[in-house]
Design an enzyme around this catalytic site. Structure first.
Site, PDB file in Angstrom:
ATOM      1  N   ARG A 181       0.810  -1.221   0.000  1.00  0.00           N
ATOM      2  CA  ARG A 181       0.000   0.000   0.000  1.00  0.00           C
ATOM      3  C   ARG A 181       0.842   1.270   0.000  1.00  0.00           C
ATOM      4  NH1 ARG A 181      -1.183   2.416   5.292  1.00  0.00           N
ATOM      5  NH2 ARG A 181      -3.384   2.750   4.804  1.00  0.00           N
ATOM      6  N   TRP A 188      11.826   8.133   6.692  1.00  0.00           N
ATOM      7  CA  TRP A 188      12.822   7.389   7.474  1.00  0.00           C
ATOM      8  C   TRP A 188      13.009   5.981   6.967  1.00  0.00           C
ATOM      9  CZ3 TRP A 188      12.433   5.073  12.931  1.00  0.00           C
ATOM     10  CH2 TRP A 188      11.189   4.485  13.175  1.00  0.00           C
ATOM     11  N   ASP A 189      12.028   5.416   6.260  1.00  0.00           N
ATOM     12  CA  ASP A 189      12.240   4.136   5.576  1.00  0.00           C
ATOM     13  C   ASP A 189      13.469   4.211   4.673  1.00  0.00           C
ATOM     14  OD1 ASP A 189       9.183   2.477   5.364  1.00  0.00           O
ATOM     15  OD2 ASP A 189       9.303   4.496   6.164  1.00  0.00           O
ATOM     16  N   SER A 235       6.746  15.831   9.052  1.00  0.00           N
ATOM     17  CA  SER A 235       7.954  15.135   8.614  1.00  0.00           C
ATOM     18  C   SER A 235       7.951  13.735   9.210  1.00  0.00           C
ATOM     19  CB  SER A 235       9.192  15.927   9.024  1.00  0.00           C
ATOM     20  OG  SER A 235      10.369  15.373   8.478  1.00  0.00           O
ATOM     21  N   GLN A 236       9.138  13.173   9.374  1.00  0.00           N
ATOM     22  CA  GLN A 236       9.354  11.881  10.026  1.00  0.00           C
ATOM     23  C   GLN A 236      10.725  11.925  10.689  1.00  0.00           C
ATOM     24  OE1 GLN A 236       8.808   8.457   7.372  1.00  0.00           O
ATOM     25  NE2 GLN A 236       6.967   7.875   8.481  1.00  0.00           N
ATOM     26  N   PRO A 302      -5.696  12.796   5.729  1.00  0.00           N
ATOM     27  CA  PRO A 302      -6.421  12.362   4.527  1.00  0.00           C
ATOM     28  C   PRO A 302      -6.274  10.874   4.232  1.00  0.00           C
ATOM     29  CG  PRO A 302      -5.427  14.483   4.130  1.00  0.00           C
ATOM     30  CD  PRO A 302      -4.930  14.028   5.484  1.00  0.00           C
ATOM     31  N   GLU A 303      -5.079  10.315   4.446  1.00  0.00           N
ATOM     32  CA  GLU A 303      -4.865   8.901   4.117  1.00  0.00           C
ATOM     33  C   GLU A 303      -5.573   7.958   5.082  1.00  0.00           C
ATOM     34  OE1 GLU A 303      -1.558   9.741   7.084  1.00  0.00           O
ATOM     35  OE2 GLU A 303      -2.751  10.857   5.606  1.00  0.00           O
ATOM     36  N   GLY A 335       6.856   8.404  13.347  1.00  0.00           N
ATOM     37  CA  GLY A 335       7.135   7.107  12.738  1.00  0.00           C
ATOM     38  C   GLY A 335       6.592   5.945  13.548  1.00  0.00           C
ATOM     39  N   ASP A 337       3.646   5.100  14.662  1.00  0.00           N
ATOM     40  CA  ASP A 337       2.197   5.251  14.660  1.00  0.00           C
ATOM     41  C   ASP A 337       1.566   3.871  14.498  1.00  0.00           C
ATOM     42  OD1 ASP A 337       3.537   5.482  12.174  1.00  0.00           O
ATOM     43  OD2 ASP A 337       1.841   6.479  11.227  1.00  0.00           O
ATOM     44  N   GLU A 546       6.796  -6.153   6.636  1.00  0.00           N
ATOM     45  CA  GLU A 546       7.000  -4.844   7.240  1.00  0.00           C
ATOM     46  C   GLU A 546       7.453  -4.950   8.689  1.00  0.00           C
ATOM     47  OE1 GLU A 546       4.284  -0.806   7.854  1.00  0.00           O
ATOM     48  OE2 GLU A 546       3.340  -2.783   7.900  1.00  0.00           O
TER      49      GLU A 546
END
Length: 606
Positions: A181, A188-189, A235-236, A302-303, A335, A337, A546
């Site tokens: 997705r 940061w990934d 940001s992250q 929004p996502e 990050g 979350d 993940e």
């Protein structure tokens, strides 16, 4: 918060999502003007949110992913698509009506990113993992290496030509997406993707990824959470300087450092800005400056709008809903979350209070950013800047140890700010009972800084590192298949029993460079367990995951607001990094095994 500024609960934080999307017109016929682009992009997002809402009504909540709908590229006129939207407050549309509508007016989610074979990919690069001697481990490592081709993309030309039809943002270079997705670049990934690409000798692809993020800094003033218009509010974890450093260490490319340097200064200013900076006075009267996460947003993400709205539905006050939305977006900036780490009540997501927390990990990353910038400035001959950032890093080191270090637990602890405005002229007074004594993997992240000291004093000397290691061994975080994120099972994805690739790598790499043989052995044990669980899951499912369940070797993780994802950028990068850092002897078992795992199990009972 800088001295003299109001305390955070007085700050009004409202951001118009797409105010920053005043894109320059592309040199094509009939290109939209910048004003039209901003208006069109905002109109598109508004439409997609309505589509998201109608899709939920049509399909129901089971397996529903709200992100899918805000990723759809518009294939027709926005006004016509808006007028034709089925449902719109009347009876829910049927599945057939919804599918017919989407097929007519939109492209498939992700279709505005196109596959792109990286030019620097080789099936078996010269010098690839020389210390991996096991044929089984090596064959699998080459399969993981080959996944870079599956995850490599470039942004379609139409995104820049018609930005009013896409939430995807244009980027100058090739990209590597996390997978599933996650159809866009994430901040940061990308650090662990870069680490893996460097193991794979894909130096040009790694540079492209970093320069894409530099492009975002130039355009928006910071690296966005991800390369979507709906991520421009946060940001992250800031790891851009770390990516630049890794590429420089691998290539020696000084010109690459020059290209990124001023964007690193700009990003540092973002994290030192009033909304992120917190001033706190210790018991000796010294004022320290540290940083926190704080998104510029107080509406549903929004996502995940339908999820956020459902969570807020139990709150009556509009002002209180906005406060919750602000905390949700700020937690997404972290990050992590989501996690009990950010909640006042671990069973209630509406008690998120991320903006009132000084996090260990964020300040660890900013300390490293300051050290990196000092090093880069020296490399390119800006000696005054180098001295300035070296002093800034020393001040942050003192601040981290003064405010966040707990000598009784021998860990660094997140610090909770009061919510009642108990600060004088914008400066908080340190209180020992404001440290969060709950155990999280992030409490041990400062160990990672031990891996990055060139001639200077270690962040934590050998004696202190050994105490932190002993604390980690007794913490309960070390499990059969890796390091758990927390000790609390809340069904949130950054809580027990989930383990994440970045967590394993940051802690293991720190232990590896801590200065003792015992720490090196523990680091290798953590890496061994993590590699084995990734291997077992890959052989069972054909995919990298993940996150993983650290209670059982080969079991993928769960929980959270979306289904577990495969792909997977940072998992691939960490596995390849571990194999490069620790190797894999010829006769070492790579399948799940109890053999050689006494170290962690014994440590937990101690």
């Amino acid at each position: 918060m800088a001295a003299g500024l109001p305390c955070p609960h007085h700050v009004v934080l409202v951001l118009v999502l797409l105010a920053s999307l005043l894109l320059r017109p592309h040199a094509v016929e009939m290109a939209p003007t910048p004003a039209a682009v901003a208006e069109g992009a905002s109109a598109l997002l508004g439409l997609l949110l309505r589509v998201q809402s109608e899709a939920l009504r049509a399909l129901g909540p089971d397996g529903f992913d709200p992100k899918l709908y805000v990723d759809l590229p518009l294939a027709a006129d926005e006004r016509a698509a808006a007028a034709a939207l089925p449902g719109q407050g009347q009876a829910p549309p049927s599945r057939e009506e919804l599918e017919s509508y989407l097929a007519r007016y939109f492209g498939a989610a992700g279709s505005d990113l196109v596959a792109a074979d990286p030019l620097d990919f080789e099936a078996e690069p010269r010098g690839f993992l020389p210390r991996v001697e096991s044929p089984e481990a090596r064959a699998w490592a080459l399969e993981v290496h080959a996944l870079w081709k599956d995850l490599a993309r470039r942004v379609a030309r139409g995104v820049e030509e018609r930005p009013d039809r896409h939430t995807l943002l244009p980027l100058p270079g090739g990209v590597v997406v996390p997978g599933s997705r996650f159809r866009e670049v994430y901040y940061w990934d990308s650090y662990w993707v870069v680490r893996g690409l460097l193991v794979s000798k894909m130096y040009d692809t790694a540079k492209d990824i970093v320069l894409n993020l530099v492009h975002l800094v130039k355009k928006y003033g910071f690296v966005l959470n991800g390369a979507r218009s709906y991520y421009t509010n946060r940001s992250q974890p800031p790891l851009l300087s770390s990516m630049v450093l890794e590429v420089y260490r691998a290539t020696g490319d000084v010109e690459f450092v020059r290209k990124a340097f001023h964007s690193l200064l700009k990003e540092h200013s973002f994290w030192m800005s009033d909304i992120h900076n917190v001033a706190i006075r210790d018991n000796h009267g010294q004022v320290h400056n540290l940083s926190r996460y704080q998104a510029r947003w107080n509406k549903p993400r929004p996502e995940s709008a339908t999820i956020d709205e459902e969570l807020a539905s139990k709150i009556n006050s509009i002002a209180d809903k906005e406060k919750l939305y602000h905390q949700i977006a700020s937690t997404a900036e972290s990050g992590w979350d989501f996690s009990s780490r950010w909640m006042r009540n671990s069973t209630d997501m509406t008690t998120l209070a991320t903006t009132y927390i000084i996090p260990v990990d964020l300040n660890t990353f900013i300390f490293k950013m300051e050290q990196d910038i000092a090093a880069f400035a020296k490399i390119i001959g800006e000696n005054a800047t180098s001295e300035k950032f070296l002093e800034a890093s020393k001040a942050r080191h003192i601040a981290i140890d003064s405010i966040l270090w707990n000598s009784e637990m021998e860990q660094w602890l997140d610090y909770w700010l009061p919510t009642d405005g108990d600060c004088q002229q914008g400066v908080y007074q340190w209180k020992s009972d404001s440290q969060n004594r709950k155990i999280f993997a992030s409490n041990f992240f400062p160990l990672w800084l031990n891996a990055y000291h060139s001639g200077s004093v270690k962040f934590a000397d050998t004696a202190k590192s050994e105490k932190v290691m002993a604390s980690l061994q007794k913490s309960g975080l070390l499990c059969a298949a890796g390091i758990a994120t927390s000790l609390t099972n809340t069904s949130q994805q950054w809580d027990f029993p989930n383990g994440w690739a970045p967590v394993q790598h940051l802690i293991a790499e720190g232990l590896l460079h801590s200065g003792s043989e015992e720490a090196i052995k523990l680091a290798e044990d953590i890496a061994t367990r993590w590699v084995r669980t990734n291997y077992a899951a890959f052989k069972a499912t054909g995919a990298m995951h993940e996150k993983y369940d650290v209670e059982a070797c080969g079991k993928s993780g769960g929980g959270g607001e979306y289904k577990p994802q495969t792909g997977f950028g940072w998992s691939n990068g960490v596995v390849l990094s571990f194999l490069e850092e620790f190797g894999w002897p010829k006769h070492k078992e790579i399948n799940c095994s109890r053999q050689g795992e006494v170290g962690l199990a014994g440590a937990q009972s101690g």
